[in-house]
Design a protein around this motif. Structure first.
Motif, PDB file in Angstrom:
ATOM      1  N   ASP A  46       0.823  -1.203   0.000  1.00 14.06           N
ATOM      2  CA  ASP A  46       0.000   0.000   0.000  1.00 14.06           C
ATOM      3  C   ASP A  46       0.856   1.251   0.000  1.00 14.06           C
ATOM      4  O   ASP A  46       0.564   2.222  -0.715  1.00 14.06           O
ATOM      5  CB  ASP A  46      -0.915  -0.005   1.226  1.00 14.06           C
ATOM      6  N   TYR A  47       1.910   1.241   0.804  1.00 14.85           N
ATOM      7  CA  TYR A  47       2.756   2.434   0.870  1.00 14.85           C
ATOM      8  C   TYR A  47       3.545   2.643  -0.421  1.00 14.85           C
ATOM      9  O   TYR A  47       3.679   3.767  -0.903  1.00 14.85           O
ATOM     10  CB  TYR A  47       3.736   2.344   2.047  1.00 14.85           C
ATOM     11  N   ALA A  48       4.070   1.560  -0.999  1.00 20.47           N
ATOM     12  CA  ALA A  48       4.997   1.686  -2.122  1.00 20.47           C
ATOM     13  C   ALA A  48       4.323   1.843  -3.475  1.00 20.47           C
ATOM     14  O   ALA A  48       4.906   2.432  -4.391  1.00 20.47           O
ATOM     15  CB  ALA A  48       5.938   0.480  -2.161  1.00 20.47           C
ATOM     16  N   ILE A  49       3.114   1.330  -3.637  1.00 16.37           N
ATOM     17  CA  ILE A  49       2.523   1.297  -4.981  1.00 16.37           C
ATOM     18  C   ILE A  49       2.333   2.691  -5.554  1.00 16.37           C
ATOM     19  O   ILE A  49       2.449   2.904  -6.772  1.00 16.37           O
ATOM     20  CB  ILE A  49       1.179   0.517  -4.968  1.00 16.37           C
ATOM     21  N   VAL A  50       2.055   3.677  -4.705  1.00 18.23           N
ATOM     22  CA  VAL A  50       1.860   5.036  -5.204  1.00 18.23           C
ATOM     23  C   VAL A  50       3.135   5.567  -5.853  1.00 18.23           C
ATOM     24  O   VAL A  50       3.086   6.340  -6.814  1.00 18.23           O
ATOM     25  CB  VAL A  50       1.392   5.977  -4.064  1.00 18.23           C
ATOM     26  N   ASN A  51       4.296   5.135  -5.357  1.00 13.16           N
ATOM     27  CA  ASN A  51       5.563   5.617  -5.905  1.00 13.16           C
ATOM     28  C   ASN A  51       5.816   5.068  -7.308  1.00 13.16           C
ATOM     29  O   ASN A  51       6.430   5.743  -8.139  1.00 13.16           O
ATOM     30  CB  ASN A  51       6.702   5.245  -4.963  1.00 13.16           C
ATOM     31  N   GLY A 167       6.417  -6.579   0.526  1.00 10.99           N
ATOM     32  CA  GLY A 167       5.276  -5.862  -0.045  1.00 10.99           C
ATOM     33  C   GLY A 167       5.709  -4.807  -1.047  1.00 10.99           C
ATOM     34  O   GLY A 167       5.056  -4.609  -2.083  1.00 10.99           O
ATOM     35  N   THR A 168       6.823  -4.122  -0.769  1.00 10.44           N
ATOM     36  CA  THR A 168       7.319  -3.120  -1.715  1.00 10.44           C
ATOM     37  C   THR A 168       7.844  -3.793  -2.983  1.00 10.44           C
ATOM     38  O   THR A 168       7.744  -3.232  -4.075  1.00 10.44           O
ATOM     39  CB  THR A 168       8.426  -2.257  -1.087  1.00 10.44           C
ATOM     40  N   VAL A 169       8.420  -4.996  -2.828  1.00 15.42           N
ATOM     41  CA  VAL A 169       8.872  -5.748  -4.011  1.00 15.42           C
ATOM     42  C   VAL A 169       7.678  -6.107  -4.892  1.00 15.42           C
ATOM     43  O   VAL A 169       7.716  -5.947  -6.113  1.00 15.42           O
ATOM     44  CB  VAL A 169       9.633  -7.026  -3.586  1.00 15.42           C
ATOM     45  N   ILE A 170       6.605  -6.590  -4.252  1.00 17.95           N
ATOM     46  CA  ILE A 170       5.386  -6.927  -5.004  1.00 17.95           C
ATOM     47  C   ILE A 170       4.830  -5.677  -5.679  1.00 17.95           C
ATOM     48  O   ILE A 170       4.380  -5.727  -6.834  1.00 17.95           O
ATOM     49  CB  ILE A 170       4.345  -7.560  -4.068  1.00 17.95           C
ATOM     50  N   ALA A 171       4.880  -4.537  -4.963  1.00 14.63           N
ATOM     51  CA  ALA A 171       4.423  -3.278  -5.561  1.00 14.63           C
ATOM     52  C   ALA A 171       5.248  -2.940  -6.793  1.00 14.63           C
ATOM     53  O   ALA A 171       4.708  -2.459  -7.801  1.00 14.63           O
ATOM     54  CB  ALA A 171       4.501  -2.153  -4.538  1.00 14.63           C
ATOM     55  N   GLY A 172       6.556  -3.188  -6.723  1.00 19.08           N
ATOM     56  CA  GLY A 172       7.419  -2.922  -7.867  1.00 19.08           C
ATOM     57  C   GLY A 172       7.078  -3.799  -9.053  1.00 19.08           C
ATOM     58  O   GLY A 172       7.060  -3.340 -10.204  1.00 19.08           O
ATOM     59  N   ILE A 173       6.794  -5.076  -8.769  1.00 15.55           N
ATOM     60  CA  ILE A 173       6.431  -6.012  -9.850  1.00 15.55           C
ATOM     61  C   ILE A 173       5.097  -5.616 -10.464  1.00 15.55           C
ATOM     62  O   ILE A 173       4.944  -5.555 -11.690  1.00 15.55           O
ATOM     63  CB  ILE A 173       6.379  -7.449  -9.302  1.00 15.55           C
ATOM     64  N   VAL A 174       4.111  -5.327  -9.596  1.00 16.78           N
ATOM     65  CA  VAL A 174       2.787  -4.930 -10.088  1.00 16.78           C
ATOM     66  C   VAL A 174       2.872  -3.603 -10.838  1.00 16.78           C
ATOM     67  O   VAL A 174       2.294  -3.434 -11.923  1.00 16.78           O
ATOM     68  CB  VAL A 174       1.789  -4.822  -8.914  1.00 16.78           C
ATOM     69  N   GLY A 175       3.599  -2.644 -10.237  1.00 23.91           N
ATOM     70  CA  GLY A 175       3.741  -1.345 -10.890  1.00 23.91           C
ATOM     71  C   GLY A 175       4.427  -1.449 -12.238  1.00 23.91           C
ATOM     72  O   GLY A 175       4.029  -0.794 -13.208  1.00 23.91           O
ATOM     73  N   GLY A 176       5.465  -2.286 -12.317  1.00 31.55           N
ATOM     74  CA  GLY A 176       6.166  -2.480 -13.579  1.00 31.55           C
ATOM     75  C   GLY A 176       5.280  -3.110 -14.636  1.00 31.55           C
ATOM     76  O   GLY A 176       5.410  -2.818 -15.834  1.00 31.55           O
ATOM     77  N   ALA A 177       4.371  -3.981 -14.197  1.00 34.36           N
ATOM     78  CA  ALA A 177       3.491  -4.668 -15.143  1.00 34.36           C
ATOM     79  C   ALA A 177       2.332  -3.795 -15.607  1.00 34.36           C
ATOM     80  O   ALA A 177       1.891  -3.883 -16.750  1.00 34.36           O
ATOM     81  CB  ALA A 177       2.952  -5.951 -14.509  1.00 34.36           C
ATOM     82  N   PHE A 218      -6.734  -0.792  -7.085  1.00 36.95           N
ATOM     83  CA  PHE A 218      -7.846  -1.724  -6.900  1.00 36.95           C
ATOM     84  C   PHE A 218      -7.339  -3.015  -6.238  1.00 36.95           C
ATOM     85  O   PHE A 218      -8.008  -3.584  -5.379  1.00 36.95           O
ATOM     86  CB  PHE A 218      -8.505  -2.034  -8.246  1.00 36.95           C
ATOM     87  N   ILE A 219      -6.153  -3.457  -6.631  1.00 37.27           N
ATOM     88  CA  ILE A 219      -5.542  -4.634  -5.993  1.00 37.27           C
ATOM     89  C   ILE A 219      -5.292  -4.353  -4.513  1.00 37.27           C
ATOM     90  O   ILE A 219      -5.402  -5.251  -3.664  1.00 37.27           O
ATOM     91  CB  ILE A 219      -4.226  -4.999  -6.705  1.00 37.27           C
ATOM     92  N   GLY A 220      -4.994  -3.101  -4.185  1.00 34.74           N
ATOM     93  CA  GLY A 220      -4.777  -2.717  -2.788  1.00 34.74           C
ATOM     94  C   GLY A 220      -6.013  -2.816  -1.927  1.00 34.74           C
ATOM     95  O   GLY A 220      -5.956  -2.584  -0.706  1.00 34.74           O
ATOM     96  N   PHE A 221      -7.153  -3.186  -2.527  1.00 35.42           N
ATOM     97  CA  PHE A 221      -8.410  -3.388  -1.804  1.00 35.42           C
ATOM     98  C   PHE A 221      -8.418  -4.744  -1.080  1.00 35.42           C
ATOM     99  O   PHE A 221      -9.223  -4.971  -0.171  1.00 35.42           O
ATOM    100  CB  PHE A 221      -9.556  -3.314  -2.828  1.00 35.42           C
ATOM    101  N   LEU A 222      -7.494  -5.632  -1.440  1.00 36.29           N
ATOM    102  CA  LEU A 222      -7.467  -6.993  -0.880  1.00 36.29           C
ATOM    103  C   LEU A 222      -7.324  -7.059   0.647  1.00 36.29           C
ATOM    104  O   LEU A 222      -7.824  -7.999   1.269  1.00 36.29           O
ATOM    105  CB  LEU A 222      -6.345  -7.802  -1.536  1.00 36.29           C
TER     106      LEU A 222
END
Length: 416
Positions: A46-51, A167-177, A218-222
């Motif tokens: 949640d914290y990292a995805i915005v970046n 979680g930040t790693v997952i955010a990076g993968i999701v953000g990159g995709a 939207f994924i952050g709604f989980l």
């Protein structure tokens, strides 16, 4: 009296920490570890995805650099508020209730970001979600400190906090995709017209968009779903009940814990309702000013300064590393690799702290962090490697200092 009953009667009576240490690491320990760790993983995402979504947001809404940069900082305001209120609240209503509520809150407030049409609405909900994020971190650390056996507590706390880095790693993968960083950078630089890259249609929204950055929120709604799981499986800490003078509930929790771990309640029979804590807290109202009395002021200032420095490095890097990579011509992959390396460093920190001690590990970590920041200034291409060592998990170890340095009825307040 049977021989078994006689043995129990003659055995030394146990306090809560002795009870937990006697049981050692067991399947319930690992269950609690995973439950708390997943809470931190969702927190980190949640914290990292915005970046990672920020360049796309800046391009789509035509924001200047100042406003765009502020979007990654608004949640920090909420973090402060959440941290301030979570401690006293956890002392009043319990660690579990605050943890479940905080996870539910930051999950719920991600959904409006999918529909946000301007940066003001986005900022408001990031602040509100930050309250949940700020409440989650100290409560998770407190639960780790109060549930984990002392011999392996350093490992569990730092490994547990490493879930946030995961979680930040997952955010990076999701953000990159989901985010088209190249197109966003081109629009921001004025090299490409926004209309030429708006090709993505999203459900429930009109018009075309630059990419799928909204889906990342939207994924952050989980976490809403996960908060229900926490409600059913997370155990309230016995320290909370003991500090409130609720000995029967405290013993009931420990009996349930032992029964699930071993199928018996042998150790629970040795608990003394009148001596559950090594030092029984006085039944008085505790003010935050107590942290600055003569007995605690040095520890309070040391922990606060150390925790502030650790958070400054951790959150500062998470906020600006993706944008920094883009400005230097790198993809999000480098930032993600850096975070993955930090995950490994956090785990190693736990092993080391159990061997050489918490204080030495924190001191060495800060020294190593200072060296790595210097190297990062001199060697840009060594940025990812330096970042990994720069992120020592002093924040996790400071969490254990908070629990060990103060009485149980201060635990919530100092967790702020």
């Amino acid at each position: 009296m049977s021989a078994y009953t006689s043995d129990i009667a003659n055995a030394p009576q146990l306090t809560i920490p002795q009870f937990i240490d006697e049981l050692g690491t067991n399947k319930i320990t690992w269950m609690l570890f995973i439950l708390l760790g997943l809470s931190m993983m969702f927190e980190g995402y949640d914290y990292a995805i915005v970046n990672f979504a920020l360049p796309s947001i800046q391009a789509e809404w035509s924001l200047n650099s100042v406003i765009a940069g502020s979007l990654s900082s608004w949640s920090l305001m909420g973090l402060v508020i959440g941290g301030v209120i979570s401690g006293p609240l956890a002392d009043k209503i319990g660690r579990k209730k605050v943890l479940v509520s905080s996870v539910f809150l930051f999950g719920l407030l991600n959904l409006p970001l999918y529909f946000a049409q301007d940066w003001i609405v986005f900022s408001v909900f990031r602040v509100l979600a930050g309250v949940g994020l700020g409440a989650c971190i100290p409560i998770v650390t407190t639960c780790f400190s109060e549930w984990m056996p002392s011999k392996r507590r350093g490992f569990f706390i730092t490994f547990g906090m490493a879930w946030m880095i995961l979680g930040t790693v997952i955010a990076g993968i999701v953000g990159g995709a989901l985010c088209n960083s190249a197109a966003a950078a081109s629009v921001i630089a004025g090299e490409t017209e926004l209309s030429s890259v708006q090709t993505v249609a999203l459900p429930f929204l009109d018009g075309l968009h630059i990419d799928h950055w909204r889906v990342a929120f939207f994924i952050g709604f989980l976490p809403i779903i996960y908060s229900v799981i926490l409600q059913f499986f997370m155990l309230e800490t016995p320290y909370y009940y003991a500090s409130k003078g609720q000995s029967k509930k405290c013993i009931a929790v420990l009996e349930d814990y032992e029964r699930k771990a071993t199928g018996k309640t042998v150790l629970a029979e040795r608990l003394n309702p009148n001596h559950l804590l090594p030092v029984r807290p006085e039944k008085v109202k505790v003010s935050p000013l107590e942290l600055f009395n003569k007995k605690y002021v040095k520890a309070t200032l040391g922990i606060w300064i150390g925790y502030f420095c650790g958070c400054l490095v951790l959150y500062g890097m998470n906020a600006f590393l993706p944008r920094l990579c883009g400005a230097m011509g790198y993809t999000y992959t480098l930032a993600t690799i850096s975070m993955a390396a930090a995950f490994i460093a956090n785990i190693l920190c736990g092993y080391v702290s159990d061997i050489i001690g918490r204080k030495r590990t924190v001191v060495i970590g800060f020294i190593a962090g200072a060296v790595c920041m210097y190297l990062r200034l001199r060697l840009h291409r060594g940025m990812a490697v330096c970042s990994a060592y720069n992120r020592d998990d002093s924040t996790g170890l400071h969490g254990e200092f908070r629990t060990n340095r103060y009485p149980a009825n201060h635990a919530g307040i100092v967790s702020d």
